[in-house]
Design a protein around this motif. Structure first.
Motif, PDB file in Angstrom:
ATOM      1  N   TYR A  12       0.793  -1.232   0.000  1.00  0.00           N
ATOM      2  CA  TYR A  12       0.000   0.000   0.000  1.00  0.00           C
ATOM      3  C   TYR A  12       0.829   1.287   0.000  1.00  0.00           C
ATOM      4  O   TYR A  12       0.263   2.380  -0.042  1.00  0.00           O
ATOM      5  CB  TYR A  12      -0.919   0.022   1.230  1.00  0.00           C
ATOM      6  N   ARG A  14       2.551   2.988  -2.071  1.00  0.00           N
ATOM      7  CA  ARG A  14       2.452   3.972  -3.158  1.00  0.00           C
ATOM      8  C   ARG A  14       1.265   4.904  -2.951  1.00  0.00           C
ATOM      9  O   ARG A  14       1.297   6.054  -3.343  1.00  0.00           O
ATOM     10  CB  ARG A  14       2.331   3.272  -4.507  1.00  0.00           C
ATOM     11  N   GLU A  15       0.195   4.378  -2.344  1.00  0.00           N
ATOM     12  CA  GLU A  15      -1.015   5.169  -2.141  1.00  0.00           C
ATOM     13  C   GLU A  15      -1.114   5.763  -0.738  1.00  0.00           C
ATOM     14  O   GLU A  15      -1.826   6.735  -0.534  1.00  0.00           O
ATOM     15  CB  GLU A  15      -2.267   4.312  -2.389  1.00  0.00           C
ATOM     16  N   TRP A  16      -0.450   5.153   0.228  1.00  0.00           N
ATOM     17  CA  TRP A  16      -0.599   5.532   1.631  1.00  0.00           C
ATOM     18  C   TRP A  16       0.760   5.725   2.292  1.00  0.00           C
ATOM     19  O   TRP A  16       1.682   4.952   2.062  1.00  0.00           O
ATOM     20  CB  TRP A  16      -1.337   4.431   2.403  1.00  0.00           C
ATOM     21  N   ARG A  30      -3.528   8.949   3.085  1.00  0.00           N
ATOM     22  CA  ARG A  30      -3.416   8.911   1.623  1.00  0.00           C
ATOM     23  C   ARG A  30      -2.375   9.909   1.148  1.00  0.00           C
ATOM     24  O   ARG A  30      -2.321  11.039   1.621  1.00  0.00           O
ATOM     25  CB  ARG A  30      -4.745   9.247   0.962  1.00  0.00           C
ATOM     26  N   ARG A  31      -1.593   9.509   0.180  1.00  0.00           N
ATOM     27  CA  ARG A  31      -0.599  10.411  -0.411  1.00  0.00           C
ATOM     28  C   ARG A  31      -1.274  11.438  -1.309  1.00  0.00           C
ATOM     29  O   ARG A  31      -0.803  12.561  -1.433  1.00  0.00           O
ATOM     30  CB  ARG A  31       0.438   9.614  -1.180  1.00  0.00           C
ATOM     31  N   ASN A  45      -9.480   9.471   4.045  1.00  0.00           N
ATOM     32  CA  ASN A  45      -8.110   9.840   3.716  1.00  0.00           C
ATOM     33  C   ASN A  45      -7.138   9.382   4.794  1.00  0.00           C
ATOM     34  O   ASN A  45      -5.931   9.435   4.604  1.00  0.00           O
ATOM     35  CB  ASN A  45      -7.996  11.352   3.515  1.00  0.00           C
ATOM     36  N   GLU A  62     -10.607  -0.189   2.074  1.00  0.00           N
ATOM     37  CA  GLU A  62     -10.576   1.079   1.323  1.00  0.00           C
ATOM     38  C   GLU A  62     -10.349   0.812  -0.162  1.00  0.00           C
ATOM     39  O   GLU A  62     -11.024   1.376  -1.006  1.00  0.00           O
ATOM     40  CB  GLU A  62      -9.461   1.992   1.843  1.00  0.00           C
ATOM     41  N   ARG A  63      -9.392  -0.034  -0.464  1.00  0.00           N
ATOM     42  CA  ARG A  63      -9.069  -0.327  -1.862  1.00  0.00           C
ATOM     43  C   ARG A  63     -10.265  -0.941  -2.579  1.00  0.00           C
ATOM     44  O   ARG A  63     -10.554  -0.609  -3.720  1.00  0.00           O
ATOM     45  CB  ARG A  63      -7.866  -1.271  -1.932  1.00  0.00           C
ATOM     46  N   GLU A  66     -12.881   1.922  -3.093  1.00  0.00           N
ATOM     47  CA  GLU A  66     -12.491   3.136  -3.801  1.00  0.00           C
ATOM     48  C   GLU A  66     -12.542   2.979  -5.310  1.00  0.00           C
ATOM     49  O   GLU A  66     -12.637   3.970  -6.026  1.00  0.00           O
ATOM     50  CB  GLU A  66     -11.103   3.590  -3.370  1.00  0.00           C
ATOM     51  N   VAL A  70     -13.002   6.176  -7.852  1.00  0.00           N
ATOM     52  CA  VAL A  70     -11.882   6.624  -8.666  1.00  0.00           C
ATOM     53  C   VAL A  70     -12.212   6.470 -10.144  1.00  0.00           C
ATOM     54  O   VAL A  70     -11.855   7.305 -10.964  1.00  0.00           O
ATOM     55  CB  VAL A  70     -10.598   5.852  -8.288  1.00  0.00           C
TER      56      VAL A  70
END
Length: 83
Positions: A12, A14-16, A30-31, A45, A62-63, A66, A70
């Motif tokens: 995770y 890359r996203e978090w 979240r990034r 977030n 979350e993934r 989402e 998205v």
């Protein structure tokens, strides 16, 4: 199921941004923040967990939820080049 910090960051990271919390437990931010309409749909977030296992379950949730949000996001137009 035993979850390590490195495996969680591999999955995770890359996203978090994932870190240990001052008062104990773990949190992820979240990034790139979600648009407000996604937050209204129950996404977050920031996610927390008492253990890395709990945080991993929360991030997986979350993934899963989402993807529709998205997918509906408007595409950003690319910048126009001026000659």
């Amino acid at each position: 199921m035993s979850v390590s910090l490195s495996s969680l960051k591999n999955e995770y990271g890359r996203e978090w941004a994932i870190s240990d919390a001052v008062g104990g437990g773990w949190y992820a931010v979240r990034r790139v923040l979600l648009p407000d309409r996604c937050n209204e749909g129950g996404l977050s977030n920031v996610r927390c967990g008492r253990t890395l296992e709990e945080l991993a379950r929360n991030l997986a949730e979350e993934r899963r939820f989402e993807a529709p949000c998205v997918a509906d996001a408007p595409l950003r137009s690319s910048p126009q080049r001026v000659s």
